[in-house]
Each structure stands twice: as structure tokens, then as C-alpha cells.
Design a protein around this motif. Structure first.
Motif, PDB file in Angstrom:
ATOM      1  N   GLU A  91       1.251  10.020  10.544  1.00  0.00           N
ATOM      2  CA  GLU A  91       0.076  10.872  10.383  1.00  0.00           C
ATOM      3  C   GLU A  91      -0.101  11.107   8.893  1.00  0.00           C
ATOM      4  O   GLU A  91       0.884  11.307   8.169  1.00  0.00           O
ATOM      5  CB  GLU A  91       0.320  12.200  11.099  1.00  0.00           C
ATOM      6  CG  GLU A  91      -0.870  13.116  11.076  1.00  0.00           C
ATOM      7  CD  GLU A  91      -0.512  14.531  11.515  1.00  0.00           C
ATOM      8  OE1 GLU A  91       0.503  14.673  12.216  1.00  0.00           O
ATOM      9  OE2 GLU A  91      -1.225  15.450  11.140  1.00  0.00           O
ATOM     10  N   LEU A  92      -1.338  11.074   8.423  1.00  0.00           N
ATOM     11  CA  LEU A  92      -1.565  11.204   6.984  1.00  0.00           C
ATOM     12  C   LEU A  92      -2.057  12.594   6.646  1.00  0.00           C
ATOM     13  O   LEU A  92      -2.760  13.228   7.420  1.00  0.00           O
ATOM     14  CB  LEU A  92      -2.605  10.185   6.528  1.00  0.00           C
ATOM     15  CG  LEU A  92      -2.304   8.735   6.869  1.00  0.00           C
ATOM     16  CD1 LEU A  92      -3.409   7.843   6.386  1.00  0.00           C
ATOM     17  CD2 LEU A  92      -0.992   8.312   6.263  1.00  0.00           C
ATOM     18  N   GLY A 113      -5.785  11.353   8.472  1.00  0.00           N
ATOM     19  CA  GLY A 113      -5.940  10.184   9.327  1.00  0.00           C
ATOM     20  C   GLY A 113      -4.589   9.691   9.789  1.00  0.00           C
ATOM     21  O   GLY A 113      -3.631  10.457   9.849  1.00  0.00           O
ATOM     22  N   PHE A 114      -4.531   8.426  10.132  1.00  0.00           N
ATOM     23  CA  PHE A 114      -3.289   7.828  10.602  1.00  0.00           C
ATOM     24  C   PHE A 114      -3.093   6.465   9.980  1.00  0.00           C
ATOM     25  O   PHE A 114      -4.045   5.805   9.611  1.00  0.00           O
ATOM     26  CB  PHE A 114      -3.335   7.649  12.132  1.00  0.00           C
ATOM     27  CG  PHE A 114      -3.195   8.925  12.873  1.00  0.00           C
ATOM     28  CD1 PHE A 114      -4.307   9.643  13.246  1.00  0.00           C
ATOM     29  CD2 PHE A 114      -1.942   9.421  13.182  1.00  0.00           C
ATOM     30  CE1 PHE A 114      -4.179  10.833  13.922  1.00  0.00           C
ATOM     31  CE2 PHE A 114      -1.811  10.611  13.853  1.00  0.00           C
ATOM     32  CZ  PHE A 114      -2.925  11.323  14.226  1.00  0.00           C
ATOM     33  N   VAL A 137       0.876  -1.177   0.000  1.00  0.00           N
ATOM     34  CA  VAL A 137       0.000   0.000   0.000  1.00  0.00           C
ATOM     35  C   VAL A 137       0.908   1.219   0.000  1.00  0.00           C
ATOM     36  O   VAL A 137       1.987   1.200   0.579  1.00  0.00           O
ATOM     37  CB  VAL A 137      -0.925   0.072   1.235  1.00  0.00           C
ATOM     38  CG1 VAL A 137      -1.953  -1.010   1.207  1.00  0.00           C
ATOM     39  CG2 VAL A 137      -0.165   0.024   2.506  1.00  0.00           C
ATOM     40  N   ILE A 138       0.431   2.283  -0.645  1.00  0.00           N
ATOM     41  CA  ILE A 138       1.177   3.541  -0.609  1.00  0.00           C
ATOM     42  C   ILE A 138       0.292   4.541   0.110  1.00  0.00           C
ATOM     43  O   ILE A 138      -0.821   4.827  -0.343  1.00  0.00           O
ATOM     44  CB  ILE A 138       1.507   4.044  -2.022  1.00  0.00           C
ATOM     45  CG1 ILE A 138       2.291   2.972  -2.753  1.00  0.00           C
ATOM     46  CG2 ILE A 138       2.318   5.320  -1.935  1.00  0.00           C
ATOM     47  CD1 ILE A 138       2.783   3.403  -4.094  1.00  0.00           C
ATOM     48  N   VAL A 139       0.766   5.050   1.246  1.00  0.00           N
ATOM     49  CA  VAL A 139      -0.043   5.956   2.057  1.00  0.00           C
ATOM     50  C   VAL A 139       0.491   7.376   1.950  1.00  0.00           C
ATOM     51  O   VAL A 139       1.696   7.576   1.846  1.00  0.00           O
ATOM     52  CB  VAL A 139      -0.075   5.529   3.549  1.00  0.00           C
ATOM     53  CG1 VAL A 139      -0.736   4.195   3.699  1.00  0.00           C
ATOM     54  CG2 VAL A 139       1.287   5.504   4.150  1.00  0.00           C
ATOM     55  N   PRO A 140      -0.408   8.367   1.983  1.00  0.00           N
ATOM     56  CA  PRO A 140       0.043   9.764   1.880  1.00  0.00           C
ATOM     57  C   PRO A 140       0.443  10.327   3.243  1.00  0.00           C
ATOM     58  O   PRO A 140      -0.309  11.071   3.859  1.00  0.00           O
ATOM     59  CB  PRO A 140      -1.205  10.471   1.333  1.00  0.00           C
ATOM     60  CG  PRO A 140      -2.349   9.685   1.874  1.00  0.00           C
ATOM     61  CD  PRO A 140      -1.886   8.274   2.004  1.00  0.00           C
ATOM     62  N   ALA A 141       1.626   9.989   3.727  1.00  0.00           N
ATOM     63  CA  ALA A 141       2.044  10.492   5.036  1.00  0.00           C
ATOM     64  C   ALA A 141       2.423  11.968   4.931  1.00  0.00           C
ATOM     65  O   ALA A 141       2.731  12.457   3.850  1.00  0.00           O
ATOM     66  CB  ALA A 141       3.237   9.689   5.544  1.00  0.00           C
TER      67      ALA A 141
END
Lengths: 70, 200
Positions: B111-112, B133-134, B90-94
């Protein structure tokens, strides 16, 4: 430990994370395409019923609806 | 000095890791054995009551070798989008940038910021726009991603996004108090993230 570490701009302006997060969510909801937007707006409503208690018995509850903060 | 070097080097490569990392988690037990033993000592006739831990699915233990799949739990306040789904990445937008999470990632709490979450499973990529979000990544390759609002990117209306961006940019230049400036800045950030999500 630096207590004056770089804080996000919203915290420096006195906003809490939960307020920031709710504002972001509201902005995203307002930019949705039509059928999804109306569903999302119903989700945004927060309402709760409050009843005062006297002599160990609850009085008739009132339903309060909190309009979303912008 | 160098006579010792080869001995020291050999010692570090052959010694096994004897202590576990503090971030490795054991599996949670399905029942609390101490409670059950004490109960049966005192009241042998009745069955012990069920405790909350027996109702919950036990947490998987940290596997000794890196697992091949990442388990993702993607939840929103009103719905659970993905629950225990096994994916490749998964690629998360931190807030520190787009972060790719593979199985065996170091335990992280991120933290996103408003941005795109992409879930890669084989050749399928599913993208969601998150409001904020987180992301919690655990040692046992379980990733919990929590957001307040998440929509597939094609649910966003480009005209509304452009209008919002223009409005907030204008509010930012005319804002007076810190709080107004912060709100306008948030508006600009969120709308520009939505804009780049639609066009990118």
C-alpha cells in the motif's frame, strides 16, 4: 490471528480506504499550480444521469452531479 | 552426528529445485483450448467464437532466470502514465518506507502513502508525486503501480502547500471528533509529504 491488529488511524476513526484515498487526491489537486489545477478540478467532478423506469420504459433522465467530498 | 553432516550438506547443495514456487506464474494461453475442443466436437461447422482471453495480451510467464529489466505499468483512473515500459528500477513510497524495486523482486503487494515515485531508466530519473495507491509486483518482474492522482513534482505550488500545512496543523489541534481528527491528520500527512517532495 490478531483481529485487533494495528489499524491505520483513519480506519480506527471509521473511514474507509476509498474515502481516505479520495481525500488525499483532493488535497493534492488543490495544491497544484494554475493551468494544471483547473484541468484537475474538471477531473474531480463526478456526475451521472439517473432515469426511473416505469412500465418497462425509461422516463426522462436527470443529471446528478456529486460534489467532491472534502 | 558430524559424520552425517557432510553427506547432508552435499545432498542439499546438489539437489535441484524440483517444485516451482506457488508465486511463479505460467504464461496465460491466448485461447482456451478446452473450450475450442468441446465446441468443435459439438458444432464442427461453425468457427468457435472468440473468448475474452483471445482479446487480451497474454501475461508473460515467470522467466527461469532474473530478467534484466523491470516492466512497469503505472496507471491512474483517467490515464495510463506508463504502459509496459522497461526500466531498471522504481522506488515506490510504501507505507513501510521508500521501497526500491529491481527486476527479480519478490512478489509483493504494497500500500502506498503520499510520496514520490521515481522511475530509473539508465541515467534518467522521472519523479511523480502520488496521492496514495497500491504497488503490485509480480513474479514475472512486472510492476503495476496504481494511484488516484499523480503529478510531476514541479506542478505543485509551494505557497499553497505551506498554507495547507498550516491550516491542517491548526485544525488538528482544534479537532474534537475522531473523524475530524483523522481528516486533519490526513491533511497534515499529505501536505508534509508534498512539502518534503518540493524541498527534498
Amino acid at each position: 490471528m490478531a483481529s485487533n491488529a494495528a489499524v491505520p488511524f483513519w480506519r480506527a476513526a471509521g473511514m474507509t480506504y476509498i474515502t481516505y484515498s479520495n481525500i488525499c487526491a483532493n488535497l493534492v489537486r488543490n495544491c497544484l499550480k494554475e493551468p494544471h489545477k483547473t484541468e484537475a478540478l474538471t477531473r474531480e467532478k463526478v456526475h451521472f444521469s439517473i432515469s426511473k423506469w416505469t412500465d418497462g420504459k425509461p422516463e426522462k433522465p436527470t443529471v446528478r452531479s456529486d460534489s467532491p467530498e472534502e | 552426528m558430524f559424520r552425517q553432516a557432510s553427506r547432508l550438506l552435499a545432498r542439499t547443495t546438489t539437489s535441484r529445485r524440483s517444485r516451482a514456487f506457488s508465486s511463479d506464474v505460467p504464461a496465460t494461453p491466448a485461447q482456451d483450448s478446452n473450450f475450442i475442443e468441446s465446441w468443435t466436437k459439438v458444432i464442427p461447422n461453425l468457427d468457435p467464437p472468440k473468448t475474452p482471453s483471445s482479446f487480451m495480451a497474454p501475461r508473460p510467464a515467470t522467466p527461469p532466470s532474473i530478467p534484466s529489466k523491470l516492466t512497469v505499468n503505472f496507471v491512474l483512473p483517467y490515464a495510463s502514465e506508463l504502459s509496459g515500459k522497461e526500466v531498471d528500477m522504481v522506488i515506490v513510497p510504501a507505507t513501510t518506507g521508500q521501497m526500491g524495486v529491481l527486476p527479480g523482486h519478490v512478489p509483493t503487494i504494497a500500500e502506498l502513502k503520499p510520496g514520490i515515485l521515481s522511475v530509473h531508466e539508465g541515467n534518467d530519473v522521472t519523479k511523480y508525486f502520488l496521492s496514495s495507491g497500491f504497488a503490485l509486483i509480480h513474479a514475472n518482474s512486472v510492476a503495476d503501480i496504481i494511484a488516484v492522482e499523480a503529478v510531476p513534482v514541479d506542478h505543485l505550488d509551494p505557497a499553497l502547500v505551506q498554507k495547507g500545512l498550516a491550516d491542517f496543523t491548526q485544525k488538528l489541534s482544534s479537532a474534537s471528533t475522531d473523524l475530524e481528527k483523522a481528516e486533519a491528520q490526513i491533511g497534515v500527512d499529505v501536505h508534509s509529504a508534498m512539502n518534503s517532495a518540493i524541498t527534498g
